[in-house]
Motif scaffolding. Structure first.
Motif, PDB file in Angstrom:
ATOM      1  N   GLY A 110      -7.232   0.837  -6.568  1.00  0.00           N
ATOM      2  CA  GLY A 110      -7.410   2.202  -6.069  1.00  0.00           C
ATOM      3  C   GLY A 110      -7.299   3.267  -7.142  1.00  0.00           C
ATOM      4  O   GLY A 110      -7.283   4.451  -6.844  1.00  0.00           O
ATOM      5  N   MET A 111      -7.193   2.841  -8.400  1.00  0.00           N
ATOM      6  CA  MET A 111      -7.080   3.805  -9.505  1.00  0.00           C
ATOM      7  C   MET A 111      -8.469   4.202  -9.993  1.00  0.00           C
ATOM      8  O   MET A 111      -9.424   3.440  -9.859  1.00  0.00           O
ATOM      9  CB  MET A 111      -6.310   3.174 -10.664  1.00  0.00           C
ATOM     10  CG  MET A 111      -4.855   3.010 -10.378  1.00  0.00           C
ATOM     11  SD  MET A 111      -4.104   4.607 -10.039  1.00  0.00           S
ATOM     12  CE  MET A 111      -3.378   4.260  -8.467  1.00  0.00           C
ATOM     13  N   PRO A 112      -8.565   5.399 -10.593  1.00  0.00           N
ATOM     14  CA  PRO A 112      -9.884   5.875 -11.029  1.00  0.00           C
ATOM     15  C   PRO A 112     -10.356   5.232 -12.332  1.00  0.00           C
ATOM     16  O   PRO A 112     -11.055   5.857 -13.115  1.00  0.00           O
ATOM     17  CB  PRO A 112      -9.656   7.379 -11.203  1.00  0.00           C
ATOM     18  CG  PRO A 112      -8.212   7.520 -11.525  1.00  0.00           C
ATOM     19  CD  PRO A 112      -7.522   6.398 -10.816  1.00  0.00           C
ATOM     20  N   ILE A 113      -9.956   4.008 -12.604  1.00  0.00           N
ATOM     21  CA  ILE A 113     -10.359   3.329 -13.830  1.00  0.00           C
ATOM     22  C   ILE A 113     -10.839   1.941 -13.447  1.00  0.00           C
ATOM     23  O   ILE A 113     -10.215   1.267 -12.613  1.00  0.00           O
ATOM     24  CB  ILE A 113      -9.151   3.186 -14.800  1.00  0.00           C
ATOM     25  CG1 ILE A 113      -8.786   4.535 -15.401  1.00  0.00           C
ATOM     26  CG2 ILE A 113      -9.444   2.168 -15.888  1.00  0.00           C
ATOM     27  CD1 ILE A 113      -7.612   4.474 -16.360  1.00  0.00           C
ATOM     28  N   GLU A 149     -10.279   4.816  -2.308  1.00  0.00           N
ATOM     29  CA  GLU A 149     -10.587   6.136  -2.871  1.00  0.00           C
ATOM     30  C   GLU A 149     -10.666   7.202  -1.787  1.00  0.00           C
ATOM     31  O   GLU A 149     -10.052   8.247  -1.884  1.00  0.00           O
ATOM     32  CB  GLU A 149     -11.933   6.083  -3.604  1.00  0.00           C
ATOM     33  CG  GLU A 149     -11.861   5.475  -4.967  1.00  0.00           C
ATOM     34  CD  GLU A 149     -11.597   6.533  -6.028  1.00  0.00           C
ATOM     35  OE1 GLU A 149     -12.395   7.472  -6.142  1.00  0.00           O
ATOM     36  OE2 GLU A 149     -10.577   6.408  -6.727  1.00  0.00           O
ATOM     37  N   ASP A 194      -7.412   8.109  -0.558  1.00  0.00           N
ATOM     38  CA  ASP A 194      -6.425   8.494  -1.553  1.00  0.00           C
ATOM     39  C   ASP A 194      -5.206   7.577  -1.524  1.00  0.00           C
ATOM     40  O   ASP A 194      -4.060   8.016  -1.571  1.00  0.00           O
ATOM     41  CB  ASP A 194      -5.968   9.938  -1.290  1.00  0.00           C
ATOM     42  CG  ASP A 194      -6.288  10.800  -2.487  1.00  0.00           C
ATOM     43  OD1 ASP A 194      -6.332  10.251  -3.597  1.00  0.00           O
ATOM     44  OD2 ASP A 194      -6.495  12.015  -2.313  1.00  0.00           O
ATOM     45  N   VAL A 247       0.857  -1.182   0.000  1.00  0.00           N
ATOM     46  CA  VAL A 247       0.000   0.000   0.000  1.00  0.00           C
ATOM     47  C   VAL A 247       0.892   1.231   0.000  1.00  0.00           C
ATOM     48  O   VAL A 247       1.845   1.318   0.773  1.00  0.00           O
ATOM     49  CB  VAL A 247      -0.928   0.013   1.236  1.00  0.00           C
ATOM     50  CG1 VAL A 247      -1.715   1.315   1.302  1.00  0.00           C
ATOM     51  CG2 VAL A 247      -1.866  -1.179   1.201  1.00  0.00           C
ATOM     52  N   MET A 248       0.562   2.155  -0.894  1.00  0.00           N
ATOM     53  CA  MET A 248       1.331   3.391  -1.020  1.00  0.00           C
ATOM     54  C   MET A 248       1.496   4.085   0.330  1.00  0.00           C
ATOM     55  O   MET A 248       0.556   4.192   1.095  1.00  0.00           O
ATOM     56  CB  MET A 248       0.578   4.312  -1.968  1.00  0.00           C
ATOM     57  CG  MET A 248       1.140   5.670  -2.112  1.00  0.00           C
ATOM     58  SD  MET A 248      -0.262   6.766  -2.455  1.00  0.00           S
ATOM     59  CE  MET A 248      -0.375   7.613  -0.923  1.00  0.00           C
ATOM     60  N   GLU A 285     -11.356  -1.949 -13.982  1.00  0.00           N
ATOM     61  CA  GLU A 285     -10.680  -2.988 -14.750  1.00  0.00           C
ATOM     62  C   GLU A 285     -11.369  -4.325 -14.507  1.00  0.00           C
ATOM     63  O   GLU A 285     -12.072  -4.501 -13.518  1.00  0.00           O
ATOM     64  CB  GLU A 285      -9.224  -3.141 -14.293  1.00  0.00           C
ATOM     65  CG  GLU A 285      -8.415  -1.867 -14.354  1.00  0.00           C
ATOM     66  CD  GLU A 285      -7.059  -2.080 -14.993  1.00  0.00           C
ATOM     67  OE1 GLU A 285      -7.029  -2.530 -16.146  1.00  0.00           O
ATOM     68  OE2 GLU A 285      -6.050  -1.802 -14.343  1.00  0.00           O
ATOM     69  N   TYR A 339      -2.062  -4.637 -15.623  1.00  0.00           N
ATOM     70  CA  TYR A 339      -3.098  -4.025 -14.788  1.00  0.00           C
ATOM     71  C   TYR A 339      -2.543  -2.932 -13.890  1.00  0.00           C
ATOM     72  O   TYR A 339      -1.393  -2.971 -13.472  1.00  0.00           O
ATOM     73  CB  TYR A 339      -3.783  -5.095 -13.923  1.00  0.00           C
ATOM     74  CG  TYR A 339      -4.508  -6.118 -14.748  1.00  0.00           C
ATOM     75  CD1 TYR A 339      -5.525  -5.730 -15.613  1.00  0.00           C
ATOM     76  CD2 TYR A 339      -4.169  -7.463 -14.678  1.00  0.00           C
ATOM     77  CE1 TYR A 339      -6.190  -6.670 -16.385  1.00  0.00           C
ATOM     78  CE2 TYR A 339      -4.828  -8.407 -15.444  1.00  0.00           C
ATOM     79  CZ  TYR A 339      -5.836  -8.000 -16.300  1.00  0.00           C
ATOM     80  OH  TYR A 339      -6.488  -8.935 -17.061  1.00  0.00           O
ATOM     81  N   LEU A 340      -3.417  -1.994 -13.572  1.00  0.00           N
ATOM     82  CA  LEU A 340      -3.071  -0.919 -12.640  1.00  0.00           C
ATOM     83  C   LEU A 340      -3.163  -1.444 -11.211  1.00  0.00           C
ATOM     84  O   LEU A 340      -3.809  -2.459 -10.955  1.00  0.00           O
ATOM     85  CB  LEU A 340      -4.051   0.239 -12.815  1.00  0.00           C
ATOM     86  CG  LEU A 340      -3.928   1.031 -14.127  1.00  0.00           C
ATOM     87  CD1 LEU A 340      -5.136   1.941 -14.296  1.00  0.00           C
ATOM     88  CD2 LEU A 340      -2.636   1.826 -14.148  1.00  0.00           C
ATOM     89  N   PRO A 341      -2.557  -0.728 -10.276  1.00  0.00           N
ATOM     90  CA  PRO A 341      -2.772  -1.070  -8.872  1.00  0.00           C
ATOM     91  C   PRO A 341      -4.243  -0.885  -8.486  1.00  0.00           C
ATOM     92  O   PRO A 341      -4.984  -0.179  -9.179  1.00  0.00           O
ATOM     93  CB  PRO A 341      -1.896  -0.055  -8.125  1.00  0.00           C
ATOM     94  CG  PRO A 341      -0.921   0.448  -9.134  1.00  0.00           C
ATOM     95  CD  PRO A 341      -1.622   0.380 -10.446  1.00  0.00           C
ATOM     96  N   THR A 356      -0.463  -1.918  -4.752  1.00  0.00           N
ATOM     97  CA  THR A 356      -0.055  -2.915  -5.729  1.00  0.00           C
ATOM     98  C   THR A 356      -0.228  -4.280  -5.084  1.00  0.00           C
ATOM     99  O   THR A 356      -0.223  -4.412  -3.861  1.00  0.00           O
ATOM    100  CB  THR A 356       1.407  -2.736  -6.187  1.00  0.00           C
ATOM    101  OG1 THR A 356       2.277  -3.070  -5.111  1.00  0.00           O
ATOM    102  CG2 THR A 356       1.670  -1.302  -6.640  1.00  0.00           C
ATOM    103  N   PHE A 384      -3.403   3.787  -2.947  1.00  0.00           N
ATOM    104  CA  PHE A 384      -3.496   2.674  -3.860  1.00  0.00           C
ATOM    105  C   PHE A 384      -2.602   1.547  -3.386  1.00  0.00           C
ATOM    106  O   PHE A 384      -1.710   1.743  -2.570  1.00  0.00           O
ATOM    107  CB  PHE A 384      -3.211   3.067  -5.307  1.00  0.00           C
ATOM    108  CG  PHE A 384      -1.820   3.533  -5.582  1.00  0.00           C
ATOM    109  CD1 PHE A 384      -1.544   4.883  -5.694  1.00  0.00           C
ATOM    110  CD2 PHE A 384      -0.783   2.627  -5.761  1.00  0.00           C
ATOM    111  CE1 PHE A 384      -0.252   5.325  -5.973  1.00  0.00           C
ATOM    112  CE2 PHE A 384       0.500   3.059  -6.050  1.00  0.00           C
ATOM    113  CZ  PHE A 384       0.766   4.416  -6.156  1.00  0.00           C
ATOM    114  N   GLY A 386      -0.259  -4.056 -10.986  1.00  0.00           N
ATOM    115  CA  GLY A 386       0.690  -2.937 -10.903  1.00  0.00           C
ATOM    116  C   GLY A 386       1.885  -3.185 -10.008  1.00  0.00           C
ATOM    117  O   GLY A 386       2.548  -2.242  -9.592  1.00  0.00           O
TER     118      GLY A 386
END
Lengths: 111, 392
Positions: B309-312, B260, B263, B217-218, B314, B305-307, B267, B265, B286
């Motif tokens: 928590g991204m605004p997209i 979200e 804030d 986690v970031m 999947e 794939y993105l991590p 991996t 994200f 990610g």
């Protein structure tokens, strides 16, 4: 003051952090992006020319800023990223939503 | 006059062993300056010893508890002031009064620990008899209360770190034919890195699989560790019923709003191994830092794939590989990759250090983590190593 430069170019704002873009440097940039977006300046270029290292906190600030800006119809774009920054963006696939432009001018292409 | 052991005294010993002196030195410096005293110290009172963990004008270290003045202070709930130690029969014969530095004056305020019992005292000493006014004694107590608060925060952080460590798997998974080890070294007391492993039944009904997870986690510290705990638990829950791709998709759905809102994200790399055939399903959100390595070389197990928590949105779909019986699966966190200059050329150059077949998985993860720490990693550092072994 935080260790980044800011240049308001009217239609967009350039933020330029320096050195390590990490847990210490990231929150002030994120806070500044939030303030700029709230003030109606949602087109922001982060010039990474002088950044030699980014970690997940730095990435988090950029992604968080990007979300805030896009919600207001703007965007956060990054320019002049060095090798380490590009490697980390590619590793995490975050270059899919935060694509690196070679120069600030290129980042402005459709603004 | 030995005191019976108590919770407070046990706590004092535990704190004395882990406390970082720099954190408390500023309190004793402040006490020294405010009260114009040559000596100020934070003393913790254990069962047999007094531990001077922060001090000015007096050496840090351990002394027999019966030679301590603060051991009397910790038995009361208010400050103790002694105008002249030589004239007080409780203290007249202790070594620091009869010999160097020949202290005469003492004022100390008790400091409570998490247990609610006193664990030590913040004190000032002078070489001449004197008296503090009522106001000054109150200031000493106020300073003691601030220090108490600082200690409480530190203990709370240490406890959070312990809880997080206890959430890591420690015993071998209940499945034949596999050897596994993992290790996390958080940059602070707690952090956003974790690993996990557990046995699941294959959803197709073909037997047991070993699932291994490495998440990051970031950010660092307690806040990151809270999110990491959530992602870990949710993924565990979903993994029991479905394949790794679907489990990650469901984990994203469940945790998305929390990621979200905060804030953050995360991996995530998730693998599911059949130890008998070596078939390995995996999902890379990610993370990008899983490899299969052997003397023949290495290959990365990555996806686009993105991590989380991204605004997209999947749809995560698993990929597959096979872990040959002479191959090693290694997953690390970016704290390791950072000290390798975020370069796979460097990874390749270091691979020889972990591919000696005589090394156990435990030794391999220790080598990786110790290397990253020795290279002054600033982030949390995690490594996980898995290989197939002959079934017992």
């Amino acid at each position: 003051m935080s260790n980044f430069n800011e240049a308001d170019q009217g239609t967009y704002v350039v933020l330029a952090p320096e050195g390590k873009f990490n847990l210490v440097a990231a929150p002030p940039i994120k806070a500044r992006i939030d303030d700029l977006v709230a003030a109606g300046k949602a087109r922001i270029v982060v010039d990474l020319q002088a950044v030699d290292f980014i970690d997940s906190s730095g990435l988090g600030a950029l992604i968080g800023g990007l979300k805030t800006a896009r919600q207001q119809g703007g965007d956060v774009r990054i320019a002049a990223a060095g090798e380490q920054v590009r490697a980390v963006l590619k590793l995490t696939n975050l270059d899919r939503i935060l694509s690196p432009y070679d120069t600030v001018e290129e980042a402005l292409h459709d603004w | 006059m030995a005191m019976p052991p108590s919770t407070g005294r046990r706590e004092a010993e535990a704190v004395a062993r882990t406390v970082s002196a720099e954190r408390y030195d500023r309190f004793v410096r402040l006490a020294q300056a405010i009260f114009g005293a040559p000596i100020a110290a934070l003393n913790l009172i254990g069962n047999d010893s007094q531990f001077t963990v922060a001090s000015v004008g007096f050496p840090k270290g351990e002394m027999p508890v019966e030679d301590s003045v603060c051991q009397v202070t910790v038995q009361q709930d208010h400050a103790l002031e002694v105008r002249d130690l030589r004239e007080d029969e409780r203290f007249a014969s202790i070594p620091s009064v009869t010999g160097p530095p020949r202290v005469r004056f003492y004022a100390g305020t008790p400091v409570r620990g998490q247990s609610g019992q006193n664990i030590g005292a913040l004190c000032i000493l002078d070489l001449v008899p004197r008296r503090l006014g009522r106001q000054q004694l109150e200031m000493l107590s106020d300073l003691g209360a601030l220090l108490e608060r600082e200690l409480a925060v530190q203990e709370e952080m240490d406890l959070a770190g312990q809880v997080q460590q206890l959430m890591l798997p420690t015993s071998a998974p209940d499945i034949d034919g596999v050897e596994i080890a993992g290790r996390v070294q958080p940059a602070r007391e707690a952090g956003g890195d974790y690993f996990d492993w557990f046995v699941v039944n294959d959803p197709d009904g073909h037997g047991k699989r070993l699932q291994v997870v490495l998440g990051d986690v970031m950010g660092k510290g307690l806040a990151a560790s809270l999110i990491a705990s959530e992602v870990r638990a949710v993924l565990r829950g979903h993994s029991r019923y479905t394949d790794v791709g679907d489990a990650v998709s469901r984990t994203w759905m469940t945790t998305h709003s929390d990621l979200e809102a905060n804030d953050r994200f995360s991996t995530l790399w998730v693998g599911r191994l059949d130890p008998i055939t070596g078939e390995l399903d995996y999902l890379d959100a990610g993370h990008g830092l899983a490899i299969i390595a052997s003397q023949r070389g290495y290959r990365r197990l990555t996806q686009d794939y993105l991590p989380l928590g991204m605004p997209i949105e999947e749809t995560w779909v698993k990929a597959s590989d096979v872990l040959a019986d002479d191959e090693l699966l290694v997953v690390v966190s970016d704290g390791v990759f950072d000290v390798l200059d975020d370069s796979f050329d460097q990874v390749e150059a270091r691979l020889g250090d972990i591919l000696d077949p005589g090394l156990t998985c435990r030794q391999i993860v220790d080598r990786i983590v110790d290397f990253a720490v020795s290279e002054a990693a600033t982030d949390d550092v995690t490594a996980l190593a898995v290989r197939r072994v002959a079934s017992s």
